[in-house]
Design an enzyme around this catalytic site. Sequence first.
Site, short mmCIF file in Angstrom:
data_model
loop_
_atom_site.label_atom_id
_atom_site.label_comp_id
_atom_site.label_asym_id
_atom_site.label_seq_id
_atom_site.Cartn_x
_atom_site.Cartn_y
_atom_site.Cartn_z
N LYS A 112 39.32 37.79 42.70
CA LYS A 112 39.98 36.51 42.39
C LYS A 112 40.64 35.89 43.62
O LYS A 112 40.49 34.69 43.86
CB LYS A 112 41.04 36.77 41.31
N THR A 113 41.36 36.70 44.41
CA THR A 113 42.07 36.16 45.58
C THR A 113 41.09 35.58 46.59
O THR A 113 41.32 34.53 47.17
CB THR A 113 42.93 37.26 46.24
N ASP A 171 47.38 30.03 40.00
CA ASP A 171 46.96 31.43 39.92
C ASP A 171 47.73 32.11 38.78
O ASP A 171 48.81 31.65 38.39
CB ASP A 171 47.27 32.12 41.25
N GLU A 172 47.20 33.20 38.25
CA GLU A 172 47.84 33.96 37.16
C GLU A 172 48.25 33.03 36.02
O GLU A 172 49.37 33.09 35.51
CB GLU A 172 49.07 34.72 37.70
N GLN A 187 45.25 40.24 30.81
CA GLN A 187 46.36 40.74 31.62
C GLN A 187 47.64 39.91 31.40
O GLN A 187 48.52 39.87 32.26
CB GLN A 187 45.98 40.74 33.10
N ARG A 210 44.44 49.41 37.21
CA ARG A 210 45.01 49.55 38.56
C ARG A 210 44.27 50.63 39.33
O ARG A 210 44.39 50.73 40.54
CB ARG A 210 46.50 49.95 38.50
#
Length: 747
Positions: free
Chosen positions: A32-33, A224-225, A255, A607
Amino acid sequence: MDYLASLNPPQREAVERTEGPVMIIAGAGSGKTRVLTYRIAHLIHARQIDPFQILSLTFTNKAASEMKHRIEKLIGLDARNTWMGTFHSVFAKILRVEAQKLGYPSNFTIYDTDDSKSLLRSIVKEMKLDDKVYKANTVLSRISGAKNRLIAWETYLNDPFIKADDEAAMKPRVGEIYKNYQNRLFRAGAMDFDDLLFNTNVLFRDHPDVLNKYQQRFRYVMVDEFQDTNLSQYLITKKLAAVHQNICVVGDDAQSIYAFRGADIQNILNFEKDYPDLFVVKLEQNYRSTKNIVEIANSIIAKNKSQLQKNVWTQNDNGDLIELMKAASDNEEGRMVATTIFEEKNNKKLRNSDFAILYRTNSQSRSMEEALRKLGISYRIVGGLSFYQRREIKDLMGYLRYVVNQEDEEAFKRIINYPKRGIGSTSVEKMMIAAYEHDIPLWEVISNSSSFLTGRAANTVGDFCTMIRSFKIEAERKDAFETASSIAKQSGLLRELYEDKTIEGLNRYENVQELLNAIKEYVDNPENEDKSLGAFLQEIALLTDEDQNKENQDTVTLMTIHSSKGLEFKYVFVVGMEEDLFPSQMMMQSREDLEEERRLFYVATTRAMDRLFLSYALTRYRYGRLLNCEPSRFLEEIDPTFIKVNKKISSNLSSSFRDREGSQGFVGLKKPAMRASTAKLHTPSPDFKPSNTNNLLEGMQVEHPKFGFGKVAAIETEGANRKARIHFEHFGDKTLLLSFAKLRILE
């Protein structure tokens, strides 16, 4: 540019689709980043968009900084001109420019949580209310929730439903406290964290010319997020993008774990309703984790009803099975985890920093810490007392804040008698009462102390006032470091700490020196154009816990699952997998709550890069009592294909614990005919006693202590694991790992 060549087809599509509303659903570990970074670089380089016209909103300053540096590497220094940062930092910047339209000074103070609680405690005391009923924590949470839903104190006081809620909670005067709190903030020229968003909404609502200015400035808006946004954040974003409609949101509904902070998952689930011509891109390839970890995560989140459909997959190796560990007690759980880390680290030449231990609540860290210390394993706890919350740091920051804003009531109370100058609480209260009664700023009272105080107190306050004025002149002429160094020395604060030769005193002195180092670093950073004390204070006020974490230490990381979001580790231990602990007993009132807990479990498992361990204890001390524990329902939902029970540890349990092991069985839901939340759990027969499942055959009738009566449909053997698929009358088909499950074979 060749950067597009390194992207997979969906990633490239997300980068190149720059016009109109776009939603990028980014699965865990899907790059994503990189996509966000390349998208901004593509806008500037290929589309020739002015960087000043790009707004990119993140949830930590650290994330924004990393992204900006990545873009710089791609296209050069133009990247610095994008508006990039957290919601709070970007809109604080806008409010600095526009504050006077709302009646605030441009150098308004930003109150942190401690400041807000202190102010609320003062208000509760002045209103002669019971501080055990109106606890600062509770009241602040209630006010914060209202602001996140854009409920002003006027609305709060007049809403019959809110009033009924407060009365039911035996706190009928929260609305009045909210009113007084906002008025006091306003008088102090201060905003709390929630006000930065609330007041931006007010600014855009009441001043269309200001809104239009920023709508024209920001032709491209990225968030973002997005699954973590609240109503206030979403409305600001929507307003800013209303003219050009070039809005791109990136997130993963699976998430969304911050409902307790006001995050609303409906923002991402219903985004298409607000933008019917929305273009959706799904990033489904996971680059982070092994296939087994990806599959177990998919099997977890599949149980949630409210979600955007996606199929996360990976080309990585299968990797090891997920290891399930059960312990007799929470202390043994800690020993098991620490021993496993010790052995894996030595056998596979790993570093401490390759390991993370995740838990649902902070209190669970105790047994983990004790076990790690006994084995000499270095660790750090994320979420402890941060540097900027230490007393000596807040003392010097109090001086710096007051020099910038003389209406800052909380800063004044902190520094007026530190170091001690003989001004007692009675004199302070007299000055504050005088300010309220005469409806004049507190600084005016302080500046004319002889009119309100007598004798030595009046002279001392006069000296204090002169000192602050001299600091203020310095602040106008010098940069943040020169001013702060002068204030630390001339106020007597540094001398006070230097003269304390205890270990604690030396630590406090060094901490203040470290703060001055941080200010020097800020001033020397060429990216910071404004090097004034006021600019530095704003930067610090907007730091989040994530921004303050130092990652260069070789330590095992201990943290809550909430704190772990966005991070990755080679080895992850998710501990305390017990009913009422995870899922939390506070989160079982509704399907929505339980689904949020399940998303939290999904975040924990994703994670992990190479290995994932899940553990639970059969007994745990909670609330001062030793309690028997049941395995979490989430363990029962996992597809057992990907699980390996740790036999070595199971055999170490004492016989009394072995008798109880797996009391609810270990279940993988293959074809859930009915949701567990809608079926009534079975009460075991009075003569229920587990049978030896080595003799279990297809077609046999069995009883399970939780799922009741059923018939064995099939027996499967995979390696050492023997499983049974059983059709239960009220729960449908379930696959049970027989080494774990408790079954009574019926004659």
